[in-house]
Design a protein around this motif. Structure first.
Motif, PDB file in Angstrom:
ATOM      1  N   UNK A   1     -32.131  14.095   6.867  1.00  0.00           N
ATOM      2  CA  UNK A   1     -30.866  14.357   7.566  1.00  0.00           C
ATOM      3  C   UNK A   1     -30.734  13.330   8.682  1.00  0.00           C
ATOM      4  N   UNK A   2     -29.594  13.325   9.356  1.00  0.00           N
ATOM      5  CA  UNK A   2     -29.338  12.305  10.385  1.00  0.00           C
ATOM      6  C   UNK A   2     -30.312  12.406  11.549  1.00  0.00           C
ATOM      7  N   UNK A   3     -30.913  13.561  11.740  1.00  0.00           N
ATOM      8  CA  UNK A   3     -31.814  13.742  12.890  1.00  0.00           C
ATOM      9  C   UNK A   3     -33.271  13.435  12.541  1.00  0.00           C
ATOM     10  N   UNK A   4     -33.490  12.903  11.337  1.00  0.00           N
ATOM     11  CA  UNK A   4     -34.859  12.774  10.842  1.00  0.00           C
ATOM     12  C   UNK A   4     -35.342  11.329  10.844  1.00  0.00           C
ATOM     13  N   UNK A   5     -36.607  11.176  11.255  1.00  0.00           N
ATOM     14  CA  UNK A   5     -37.285   9.880  11.085  1.00  0.00           C
ATOM     15  C   UNK A   5     -38.531  10.126  10.223  1.00  0.00           C
TER      16      UNK A   5
ATOM     17  N   UNK B   1     -31.421   8.098   3.229  1.00  0.00           N
ATOM     18  CA  UNK B   1     -30.459   9.062   2.687  1.00  0.00           C
ATOM     19  C   UNK B   1     -30.000  10.001   3.803  1.00  0.00           C
ATOM     20  N   UNK B   2     -28.688  10.318   3.820  1.00  0.00           N
ATOM     21  CA  UNK B   2     -28.143  11.243   4.843  1.00  0.00           C
ATOM     22  C   UNK B   2     -28.314  10.731   6.279  1.00  0.00           C
ATOM     23  N   UNK B   3     -28.466   9.415   6.443  1.00  0.00           N
ATOM     24  CA  UNK B   3     -28.526   8.860   7.808  1.00  0.00           C
ATOM     25  C   UNK B   3     -29.883   8.960   8.476  1.00  0.00           C
ATOM     26  N   UNK B   4     -30.893   9.293   7.695  1.00  0.00           N
ATOM     27  CA  UNK B   4     -32.251   9.365   8.275  1.00  0.00           C
ATOM     28  C   UNK B   4     -32.759   7.951   8.552  1.00  0.00           C
ATOM     29  N   UNK B   5     -33.767   7.851   9.416  1.00  0.00           N
ATOM     30  CA  UNK B   5     -34.430   6.565   9.700  1.00  0.00           C
ATOM     31  C   UNK B   5     -35.769   6.557   8.963  1.00  0.00           C
ATOM     32  N   UNK B   6     -35.968   5.524   8.134  1.00  0.00           N
ATOM     33  CA  UNK B   6     -37.232   5.412   7.406  1.00  0.00           C
ATOM     34  C   UNK B   6     -37.994   4.220   7.979  1.00  0.00           C
TER      35      UNK B   6
ATOM     36  N   UNK C   1     -39.412  14.670  13.053  1.00  0.00           N
ATOM     37  CA  UNK C   1     -40.328  13.574  12.714  1.00  0.00           C
ATOM     38  C   UNK C   1     -41.258  13.975  11.576  1.00  0.00           C
ATOM     39  N   UNK C   2     -41.218  13.140  10.525  1.00  0.00           N
ATOM     40  CA  UNK C   2     -41.993  13.419   9.321  1.00  0.00           C
ATOM     41  C   UNK C   2     -42.954  12.262   9.070  1.00  0.00           C
ATOM     42  N   UNK C   3     -44.223  12.586   8.874  1.00  0.00           N
ATOM     43  CA  UNK C   3     -45.225  11.556   8.596  1.00  0.00           C
ATOM     44  C   UNK C   3     -45.639  11.632   7.134  1.00  0.00           C
ATOM     45  N   UNK C   4     -45.570  10.488   6.455  1.00  0.00           N
ATOM     46  CA  UNK C   4     -46.100  10.386   5.092  1.00  0.00           C
ATOM     47  C   UNK C   4     -47.308   9.463   5.163  1.00  0.00           C
ATOM     48  N   UNK C   5     -48.487  10.033   5.019  1.00  0.00           N
ATOM     49  CA  UNK C   5     -49.730   9.291   5.263  1.00  0.00           C
ATOM     50  C   UNK C   5     -50.574   9.257   4.001  1.00  0.00           C
TER      51      UNK C   5
ATOM     52  N   UNK D   1     -44.126   6.826  16.855  1.00  0.00           N
ATOM     53  CA  UNK D   1     -43.131   7.710  16.218  1.00  0.00           C
ATOM     54  C   UNK D   1     -42.965   8.993  17.037  1.00  0.00           C
ATOM     55  N   UNK D   2     -44.052   9.504  17.554  1.00  0.00           N
ATOM     56  CA  UNK D   2     -43.997  10.741  18.363  1.00  0.00           C
ATOM     57  C   UNK D   2     -43.101  10.555  19.589  1.00  0.00           C
ATOM     58  N   UNK D   3     -43.096   9.319  20.120  1.00  0.00           N
ATOM     59  CA  UNK D   3     -42.346   9.043  21.350  1.00  0.00           C
ATOM     60  C   UNK D   3     -40.874   8.690  21.083  1.00  0.00           C
ATOM     61  N   UNK D   4     -40.514   8.483  19.814  1.00  0.00           N
ATOM     62  CA  UNK D   4     -39.124   8.098  19.522  1.00  0.00           C
ATOM     63  C   UNK D   4     -38.167   9.164  20.042  1.00  0.00           C
ATOM     64  N   UNK D   5     -37.079   8.725  20.688  1.00  0.00           N
ATOM     65  CA  UNK D   5     -36.108   9.693  21.235  1.00  0.00           C
ATOM     66  C   UNK D   5     -34.848   9.802  20.383  1.00  0.00           C
ATOM     67  N   UNK D   6     -34.653   8.817  19.479  1.00  0.00           N
ATOM     68  CA  UNK D   6     -33.382   8.784  18.732  1.00  0.00           C
ATOM     69  C   UNK D   6     -33.344   9.832  17.615  1.00  0.00           C
ATOM     70  N   UNK D   7     -34.515  10.336  17.226  1.00  0.00           N
ATOM     71  CA  UNK D   7     -34.548  11.323  16.131  1.00  0.00           C
ATOM     72  C   UNK D   7     -35.387  12.519  16.572  1.00  0.00           C
ATOM     73  N   UNK D   8     -34.889  13.700  16.324  1.00  0.00           N
ATOM     74  CA  UNK D   8     -35.610  14.894  16.809  1.00  0.00           C
ATOM     75  C   UNK D   8     -36.610  15.425  15.797  1.00  0.00           C
TER      76      UNK D   8
END
Ligand SMILES: CC(=O)N[C@H]1[C@@H](OP(=O)(O)OP(=O)(O)OC[C@H]2O[C@@H](n3ccc(=O)[nH]c3=O)[C@H](O)[C@@H]2O)O[C@H](CO)[C@@H](O)[C@@H]1O[C@H](C)C(=O)N[C@@H](C)C(=O)N[C@H](CCC(=O)N[C@@H](CCC[C@@H](N)C(=O)O)C(=O)O)C(=O)O
Ligand SMILES: Nc1ncnc2c1ncn2[C@@H]1O[C@H](COP(=O)(O)OP(=O)(O)OP(=O)(O)O)[C@@H](O)[C@H]1O
Ligand SMILES: C[C@@H](N)C(=O)N[C@H](C)C(=O)O
Length: 452
Positions: free
Chosen positions: A428-432, A322-327, A355-359, A346-353
């Protein structure tokens, strides 16, 4: 076709019906709810059903012969000419039939076990070997005492290489699979903590994984994680090949670069590109290179195989949110080692600023469960903006993060719907967003809240 009914008389001497006929069997049926023309019905006694109750259905669905546990009454209306082979245990008989068929086809056999990375490495091995051999591999996660024989019995008679994932959650299980498969090459990807509840310790896990050598062809090779102290003793064996980042290994790998989508690394002077992120996948790829070179594949063939990789589901599976986020759905399963490994990626990903963890919870960790859940927090730093947990033990992760990194948003949820709606509102678009938990959590169910 895989077998003729007549061949089964060599394996199972007690039978009735037209067992001497040249009736062709094209596949094995274990589920009478699914059509399988020209199949051998193998009724398994399971936790919820006894398939011996469904012979009539199985015949309607295409079964042309059946194995039958001799302590079960055969239905009166069974056609007198229907071939039935009487056995003590249908699961064991399934394994016998698989062993027979494997010897008949006689492919190169690769067995893969380990706490983490079995499925990934299996997919990588198959992708590389198919550049040179007609290759068959475990479908999905069919890696146990039923899944492995079904994998063998589903291979085409023209198969030249078969790649078998070997799973376990108790000692003795890999021994059964290795004795059946008699692998020419065996890979142990790593020793983590998966199923430690039943194995008692990591040493117990290592010993269980080493059961894979019991059926190993001594002219083949055992390919291991050379960085694992618990496997060090194996390195003295002449058939062992060690892989890893450490010194003095047979295949010492050096990472050149890691991006969101790929990894560049070298072994000696040979550089490879892998279309997967994460240093743990670089190590998985190194096992594959060691195997491929044993089979005479060139660096070009190996690289082509990497390019053509087809991964199994729910392993770093990406979705447009949703909203261009990366899941990222990495929710097939989880243990502390694999959860830390994917959090690092995920911590090292550069495309999204953001970062949300669902654990979610990690199962079968026994008495160490609370401590092992808490240990995941050591992999979570300020590059992560939010950690949401769900289940009965994963709260230890979010609590530990809140204690050591108060800048990171944390919250523990008790139900998937509330969790899914909460996270959706933040997309949002900046979210992974990473989703990870043990299989039993079925945490992929929150995907529907996060994608449109
Ligand atoms: C036996 C079987 O295949 N069962 C599958 C079936 O379960 P269900 O509850 O529906 O049936 P039952 O098992 O109770 O019934 C026995 C059979 O009766 C058949 N039947 C039922 C009704 C009917 O009307 N007609 C019928 O003919 C039925 O088909 C049975 O054959 O469906 C479930 C949902 O799809 C499956 O999950 C279940 O599969 C079981 C669990 C299984 O073992 N399947 C293997 C083929 C397999 O490899 N499954 C893998 C997961 C393997 C795994 O968990 N690996 C572990 C490590 C190994 C641990 C080991 N100790 C172990 O026990 O597994 C890992 O960590 O990776 C997979 O599904 O991905
Ligand atoms: N060599 C490795 N070391 C640590 N973690 C790994 C390794 N390879 C893969 N992983 C991580 O483990 C998780 C599962 O990967 P994969 O499904 O390939 O392993 P598996 O052994 O088949 O797991 P399972 O037994 O739970 O099905 C993923 O999160 C992946 O990122
Ligand atoms: C896939 C299955 N064998 C497994 O790992 N089960 C764990 C304990 C789970 O259900 O999460």
């Amino acid at each position: 076709m895989i077998l003729e009914v007549k061949e089964l008389t060599k394996l199972f001497t007690k039978h009735q019906g037209a067992t001497e006929d040249h009736i062709r069997i094209h596949s094995v049926m274990t589920d009478s709810r699914k059509t399988a023309k020209q199949s051998l019905f193998v009724p398994i006694v399971g936790e919820n059903f006894d398939a011996h109750d469904f012979l009539g259905e199985a015949i309607k669905q295409g079964a042309v012969a059946a194995l039958w546990q001799e302590d079960k009454p055969l239905p009166r209306l069974t056609p007198t000419d229907f071939p039935v082979f009487f056995v003590k245990d249908t699961t064991k008989a399934l394994q016998q039939a698989a062993s027979y068929y494997l010897k008949k086809v006689d492919p190169i056999v690769v067995g893969i076990t380990g706490s983490n990375g079995k499925t990934t490495t299996k997919d990588l091995v198959a992708s590389v070997l198919k550049t040179k051999y007609r290759t068959h591999k475990t479908a999905g996660n069919f890696n146990n005492h039923i899944g492995l024989p079904l994998t063998v019995l589903s291979m085409d008679p023209s198969t030249e290489a078969v790649v078998l994932e070997m799973g376990m959650d108790r000692a003795g299980e890999i021994s059964v699979l290795s004795s059946l498969a008699e692998p020419d090459y065996a890979i142990i990807t790593n020793i983590g903590e998966s199923h430690i509840e039943n194995l008692g310790s990591r040493e117990g896990i290592a010993n269980a994984k080493l059961e894979i050598t019991e059926g190993l062809n001594r002219d083949g090779a055992l390919i291991i994680d050379g960085d694992e102290a618990l496997l060090k003793d194996q390195q003295a064996e002449k058939w062992t090949v060690s892989c890893g980042f450490g010194q003095h290994l047979d295949y010492q790998v050096t990472i050149l670069s890691l991006t969101d989508e790929s990894s560049r690394f070298k072994i000696g002077e040979q550089v490879y590109e892998l279309p997967m992120p994460g240093k743990h996948n670089v190590k998985n790829a190194t096992f594959v290179i060691a195997l491929a070179e044993k089979l005479g594949l060139s660096a070009e063939e190996i690289q082509q195989g990497f390019r053509e990789l087809e991964m199994s589901a729910m392993r770093f599976e990406k979705h447009e949110g949703h909203n261009g986020a990366l899941i990222i759905n990495d929710a097939y399963n989880a243990s502390p080692t694999s959860m830390k490994a994917i959090i690092e990626v995920v911590s090292q990903l550069t495309s999204k600023s953001r970062k949300v963890l669902i654990l979610g919870d990690m199962f079968e960790l026994g008495e160490q469960s609370e401590t092992l859940h808490e240990s995941v927090a050591t992999a979570i730093n300020e590059k992560i903006q939010a950690v949401y947990t769900i289940g009965n033990h994963s709260n230890r992760i979010s609590e530990a993060v809140a204690a050591h990194s108060p800048a990171i948003k944390t919250r523990h949820f008790t139900d998937k719907q509330t969790l899914g709606h909460h996270v959706r509102n933040e997309l949002a678009a900046d979210t992974v967003v990473l989703i990870k938990a043990s299989r039993g959590m079925k945490l992929e169910e929150i995907l529907k809240d996060l994608v449109d």
